[in-house]
Design a protein around this motif. Structure first.
Motif, short mmCIF file in Angstrom:
data_model
loop_
_atom_site.label_atom_id
_atom_site.label_comp_id
_atom_site.label_asym_id
_atom_site.label_seq_id
_atom_site.Cartn_x
_atom_site.Cartn_y
_atom_site.Cartn_z
N ALA A 1 0.83 -1.21 0.00
CA ALA A 1 0.00 0.00 0.00
C ALA A 1 0.87 1.26 0.00
CB ALA A 1 -0.93 -0.01 1.21
N TRP A 2 1.93 1.25 0.78
CA TRP A 2 2.81 2.41 0.82
C TRP A 2 3.50 2.63 -0.53
CZ3 TRP A 2 3.79 6.85 2.61
CH2 TRP A 2 5.06 7.44 2.53
N VAL B 1 -6.53 1.54 -8.93
CA VAL B 1 -6.82 0.14 -9.23
C VAL B 1 -6.61 -0.16 -10.71
CG1 VAL B 1 -8.65 -1.61 -9.30
CG2 VAL B 1 -8.38 -0.15 -7.27
N LYS B 2 -7.10 0.76 -11.56
CA LYS B 2 -6.95 0.55 -13.00
C LYS B 2 -5.48 0.60 -13.40
CE LYS B 2 -8.64 2.30 -17.43
NZ LYS B 2 -9.14 0.99 -17.86
N ASP B 3 -4.71 1.49 -12.78
CA ASP B 3 -3.30 1.64 -13.10
C ASP B 3 -2.49 0.44 -12.64
OD1 ASP B 3 -1.13 3.50 -14.07
OD2 ASP B 3 -0.46 3.22 -12.00
N LYS B 4 -2.94 -0.18 -11.54
CA LYS B 4 -2.20 -1.29 -10.95
C LYS B 4 -2.82 -2.65 -11.29
CE LYS B 4 0.67 1.43 -8.77
NZ LYS B 4 2.10 1.49 -9.15
N PHE C 1 -5.88 -2.12 -0.85
CA PHE C 1 -6.51 -0.90 -1.36
C PHE C 1 -7.39 -0.22 -0.31
CE2 PHE C 1 -5.13 -2.95 -5.21
CZ PHE C 1 -4.69 -1.88 -5.98
N LEU C 2 -7.91 -1.00 0.64
CA LEU C 2 -8.58 -0.37 1.78
C LEU C 2 -7.60 0.50 2.55
CD1 LEU C 2 -10.92 -3.11 3.34
CD2 LEU C 2 -11.60 -0.92 2.35
N LEU C 3 -6.38 0.00 2.71
CA LEU C 3 -5.37 0.76 3.43
C LEU C 3 -4.95 1.99 2.64
CD1 LEU C 3 -3.63 0.86 5.94
CD2 LEU C 3 -1.94 -0.59 4.78
N CYS C 4 -4.87 1.88 1.32
CA CYS C 4 -4.55 3.05 0.49
C CYS C 4 -5.60 4.14 0.65
CB CYS C 4 -4.43 2.64 -0.97
SG CYS C 4 -2.97 1.65 -1.37
N GLY C 5 -6.87 3.75 0.51
CA GLY C 5 -7.94 4.74 0.63
C GLY C 5 -8.08 5.29 2.03
N TYR D 1 -15.90 0.28 -2.48
CA TYR D 1 -16.16 -0.18 -3.84
C TYR D 1 -14.89 -0.35 -4.66
CZ TYR D 1 -17.84 -0.25 -8.63
OH TYR D 1 -18.06 -0.60 -9.95
N PRO D 2 -13.96 0.62 -4.71
CA PRO D 2 -12.73 0.39 -5.48
C PRO D 2 -11.93 -0.81 -4.97
CG PRO D 2 -12.97 2.73 -4.97
CD PRO D 2 -13.98 2.00 -4.15
N SER D 3 -11.89 -1.00 -3.64
CA SER D 3 -11.15 -2.13 -3.09
C SER D 3 -11.82 -3.45 -3.47
CB SER D 3 -11.08 -2.00 -1.56
OG SER D 3 -10.47 -0.80 -1.18
N TRP D 4 -13.14 -3.46 -3.47
CA TRP D 4 -13.86 -4.67 -3.87
C TRP D 4 -13.60 -4.97 -5.35
CZ3 TRP D 4 -18.11 -5.05 -7.31
CH2 TRP D 4 -18.74 -6.30 -7.34
N ARG D 5 -13.58 -3.92 -6.19
CA ARG D 5 -13.29 -4.13 -7.59
C ARG D 5 -11.87 -4.66 -7.78
NH1 ARG D 5 -15.94 -1.40 -11.66
NH2 ARG D 5 -14.43 -2.51 -12.97
#
Length: 417
Positions: A10-11, A298-301, A322-326, A400-404
């Motif tokens: 995440a970092w 998410v799309k980039d990674k 991604f939860l941690l990123c957001g 939602y982004p993390s789930w995707r």
């Protein structure tokens, strides 16, 4: 909940690297947006609380928290026994008999104006802090003899009055038969001028001694009303019920400050709620920025996610990354906004003085000068609710982004990556 592997990935995703700076800049703007939204919400709520407290304090500081009127007529006889009874009730801190009436005012220089005259005992007038603290000219200690008066400073300016001038009260009510009808008038010496910070009172209010008002209005030993002050004005309803119970069966009418000023109080409450809603929308927009920036991440990674999945990372691990990123962006922005807003709100007086000194010109007209002295009142419950709302919206924005990201098919991502 988050393992070392998930925190490390995440970092790395949040750091700006060559070719990926746009995503990181978007995340930075999302953090800044939610920080400014939370800070603005805390500051505006504190200022609105201060405005409401100051406005209500000025209104009830002049008029009393509770008022007892006669049910019919304009005289309240045998008020001494009534005052003693009311003073003994729990929650009542002061009971002041007063005489009130509309008159025509004339000055020595020929100025004339309509005004509201209130007869009051000198000790009761001194107990009203809005008047006592607002004396701008003269001394309140000189108020007491029957021919003295305390006037609002805007009324004095409008009529061209100075300390020591005589102001004449004219009561345009007929005395005698139709042929001998004549207004009643009496002169008073101006000994003090007060500034309550509200033109509605400073421009029309005159205080004279109680006995002089009783004689002038022809009430004898009676008064117009008894004004009560309570320990906690916000909790005036229980005291009102106690007063009603104590005076049950008597031809009296009881009104509290919330009912008498319901339109002003309701307007302040509505304005405060509308400001809260508007600023909450700012925080909500910032939360949507988190969704968009995290969706772009998410799309980039997508190819990196597919590689992590083929190396054994579970969908739950991807979800947590991604939860941690957001959460880092959203919760970090919320905490920064919380610290910024609380810091400004608690040091509002100093910052306001610096702003006025920097501006060099008055920010408000003289009629609204009390706004420059308005305090900011921080209510802990509101601050906590804003903090929890910011954290909650930030966490919801990441779901939602993390789930995707967790639902990405590695084979499809590698084939189209």
């Amino acid at each position: 909940m988050f393992g070392p592997f998930e925190r490390m990935v995440a970092w790395r995703y949040l750091r700006a690297r060559k070719g990926e700076r746009f995503v990181s800049i978007t995340a930075a703007f999302s953090l800044l947006g939610i920080a400014l939204g939370v800070a603005a919400l805390i500051i505006v709520m504190a200022v609105m609380n201060g405005f409401r407290q100051d406005l209500v304090g000025r209104i009830i500081g002049l008029n009393g928290h509770l008022t007892v009127h006669p049910a019919s007529g304009r005289a309240l006889p045998d008020h001494e026994a009534l005052v003693e009874r009311l003073r003994s009730l729990p929650g009542v801190t002061q009971a002041a008999p007063t005489v009130e009436g509309q008159v025509l005012l004339t000055g020595e220089g020929g100025g004339a104006a309509g005004g509201l005259v209130r007869g009051i005992e000198p000790g009761d007038l001194e107990a009203r802090r809005v008047v006592a603290r607002g004396i701008r000219r003269g001394r309140l200690d000189d108020f007491g003899p029957e021919d003295t008066a305390v006037v609002g400073i805007r009324l004095a300016a409008k009529m061209g009055l100075r300390l020591g001038d005589r102001i004449t009260l004219v009561l345009p009510q007929a005395r005698g038969s139709d042929f001998s009808a004549a207004p009643k008038q009496r002169g008073f010496r101006v000994v003090a001028m007060f500034d309550a910070g509200m033109p509605e009172y400073d421009g029309r209010q005159v205080y004279i001694p109680l006995e002089a008002a009783q004689s002038f209005f022809g009430l004898g030993e009676a008064v117009s009303q008894v004004e009560l002050f309570v320990a906690d004005p916000s909790q005036v309803a229980p005291v009102t019920e106690a007063v009603r119970a104590a005076l049950a069966g008597q031809p009296l009418r009881i009104a509290d400050w919330q009912g008498a000023n319901s339109s002003i109080y309701a307007a302040v409450v509505v304005e405060r709620n509308v400001m809260f809603l508007i600023l909450t929308l700012i925080v909500l927009v910032a939360a949507f920025n988190i969704i968009s920036s995290l969706t772009m991440l998410v799309k980039d990674k997508g190819r990196d996610i597919a590689i992590l999945r083929t190396m054994g990372a579970s969908s739950g691990a991807i979800l947590r990354i991604f939860l941690l990123c957001g959460a880092t962006v959203g919760c970090g922005g919320t905490l920064i906004g919380f610290a910024l807003g609380l810091g400004i709100a608690t040091n509002f007086d100093g910052l306001r003085a610096a702003l006025l000194a920097l501006e060099g010109t008055p920010l408000f007209r003289p009629e609204l000068l009390f706004l420059t002295q308005m305090p900011a009142v921080v209510e802990p419950r509101e601050v906590v609710s804003v903090l929890l709302m910011g954290l909650g919206l930030s966490l919801l924005a990441t779901l939602y982004p993390s789930w995707r990201a967790a639902r990405i098919d590695p084979a499809q991502a590698l084939r189209h990556g």
